[in-house]
Design an enzyme around this catalytic site. Structure first.
Site, PDB file in Angstrom:
ATOM      1  N   LYS A  89       1.948   5.659   8.760  1.00  0.00           N
ATOM      2  CA  LYS A  89       2.837   4.915   9.650  1.00  0.00           C
ATOM      3  C   LYS A  89       3.190   5.714  10.895  1.00  0.00           C
ATOM      4  O   LYS A  89       3.023   6.924  10.962  1.00  0.00           O
ATOM      5  CB  LYS A  89       4.081   4.453   8.883  1.00  0.00           C
ATOM      6  CG  LYS A  89       3.746   3.347   7.891  1.00  0.00           C
ATOM      7  CD  LYS A  89       4.952   2.711   7.257  1.00  0.00           C
ATOM      8  CE  LYS A  89       4.523   1.523   6.379  1.00  0.00           C
ATOM      9  NZ  LYS A  89       5.662   0.877   5.706  1.00  0.00           N
TER      10      LYS A  89
ATOM     11  N   ARG B  78       2.373   3.770  -2.219  1.00  0.00           N
ATOM     12  CA  ARG B  78       1.387   2.834  -1.658  1.00  0.00           C
ATOM     13  C   ARG B  78       0.666   3.567  -0.525  1.00  0.00           C
ATOM     14  O   ARG B  78       1.285   3.935   0.482  1.00  0.00           O
ATOM     15  CB  ARG B  78       2.091   1.576  -1.150  1.00  0.00           C
ATOM     16  CG  ARG B  78       1.158   0.518  -0.576  1.00  0.00           C
ATOM     17  CD  ARG B  78       1.949  -0.703  -0.118  1.00  0.00           C
ATOM     18  NE  ARG B  78       1.072  -1.741   0.389  1.00  0.00           N
ATOM     19  CZ  ARG B  78       0.646  -1.834   1.656  1.00  0.00           C
ATOM     20  NH1 ARG B  78       1.035  -0.919   2.549  1.00  0.00           N
ATOM     21  NH2 ARG B  78      -0.160  -2.805   2.030  1.00  0.00           N
TER      22      ARG B  78
END
Length: 337
Positions: free
Chosen positions: A280, A315
């Site tokens: 991210k 994840r």
């Protein structure tokens, strides 16, 4: 005044007598951080925590989609989209998708998370029929190949979830925590599928425009608690619910770091905790890593911190990097291979 109890998690091999196991995991605690709005935090002994709150912190979590949660679990990401932020277009044909599935399984993924709609900041909504066409056939192909690994469907839409479950998926991963499509509650309740409820402020199209919180840690906790209670009221058993604080979904860098730093608070919900930080933008900015594909090791560094806080599932895109990280961390923790 509402009080919140965050376990101060440890994994040191010198565990003192009387230490409490955190949520049935590898982590333990003897003290908690007592939090409240408008007041400085204070550290108190675990035995000073009310019994109901302490029970939520210590109770072992039930298996999810057949996976026990007494060891760290890797959820491998498979984006079947043309526009996901780091791998859009790479796996949205059947051959490439199956090759990626095989690779992630070989590298140690315990569960696969398939998505047909990008929810990156600024992403537009995908029509239901198109999202089903992207995901259901791949799930069917995985099952036709004899692969029994649990599959999660990453979607906000009830019709997409229903089609994925019919094709062989087991878990619903809803980044809106059922806020986008309330019918998702009915799908989960009727099918008995476990769910992951994630916190997000706003829709992907606009969520990063002006995220605002009074106290991001407690605001996100309260929102997830409300989502969990709504799911239970709809007939979804508590032991089939995971929670995810939603790093990067309607949150700026300071918000993300506040959540990661005290992520052990979310164990107080009595549910397993999933963390998705892989590749991210926050990781790119902090690590000065412009290329999203080069953020695997940095993502694993955040994952290592989270595992130390008792987070049960990560994840991730880079399954091999995370497998290596977990193997070395556990060996160091035990003092033996």
């Amino acid at each position: 005044m509402t009080l919140y109890y965050r376990p101060i998690a440890q994994t040191d091999p010198a565990r003192p007598d009387g230490a409490l196991t955190l949520a049935g995991t590898w982590a333990w605690f003897t003290h908690v951080e007592e939090l409240a709005r408008g007041r400085a935090p204070r550290v108190i002994p675990a035995d000073a925590v009310p019994s109901d709150a302490l029970a939520r912190l210590t109770a072992p979590r039930a298996p999810i989609a057949g996976l026990t949660l007494d060891q760290p679990r890797i959820m491998g990401i498979l984006n079947l989209t043309p526009d996901s932020f780091s791998d859009g277009g790479r796996f949205n044909n059947p051959e490439a998708a199956m090759a990626q599935v095989t690779r992630m399984l070989d590298e140690g993924a315990h569960i696969l998370d398939l998505g047909g709609e990008s929810t990156r900041p600024g992403a537009a909504e995908v029509p239901v029929d198109e999202e089903i066409a992207r995901t259901a056939p791949v799930i069917e192909a995985i099952r036709a190949a004899g692969i029994a690994t649990p599959i999660s469907i990453d979607t906000r839409k009830a019709a997409v979830a229903r089609a994925a479950l019919a094709a062989g998926a087991e878990l619903i991963n809803d980044v809106s925590a059922f806020a986008f499509d309330p019918a998702m509650r009915d799908v989960a309740a009727e099918t008995g599928a476990p769910v992951c409820l994630m916190h997000a402020q706003g829709l992907p199209e606009t969520m990063q425009d002006n995220p605002d919180y009074a106290d991001v840690l407690l605001d996100v906790y309260d929102s997830l608690e409300t989502s969990v209670r709504a799911a239970e009221a709809a007939g979804i058993p508590h032991d089939r619910i995971l929670v995810d604080p939603g790093i990067g979904f309607g949150k700026r860098e300071g918000h993300n770091l506040a959540l990661i730093g005290r992520i052990s608070l979310f164990h107080a919900l009595g549910c397993p905790v999933l963390l998705g930080v892989s590749r991210k933008a926050t990781i790119g900015r902090i690590g000065n890593i412009p290329d999203a594909h080069a953020r695997g090791a940095a993502s694993a560094a955040i994952g290592l911190w989270a595992l130390g806080q008792g987070v049960q599932m990560l994840r991730v895109h880079d399954t091999e990097v995370h497998r290596q990280m977990i193997a070395l961390w556990r060996a160091a923790e035990k003092g033996q291979a």
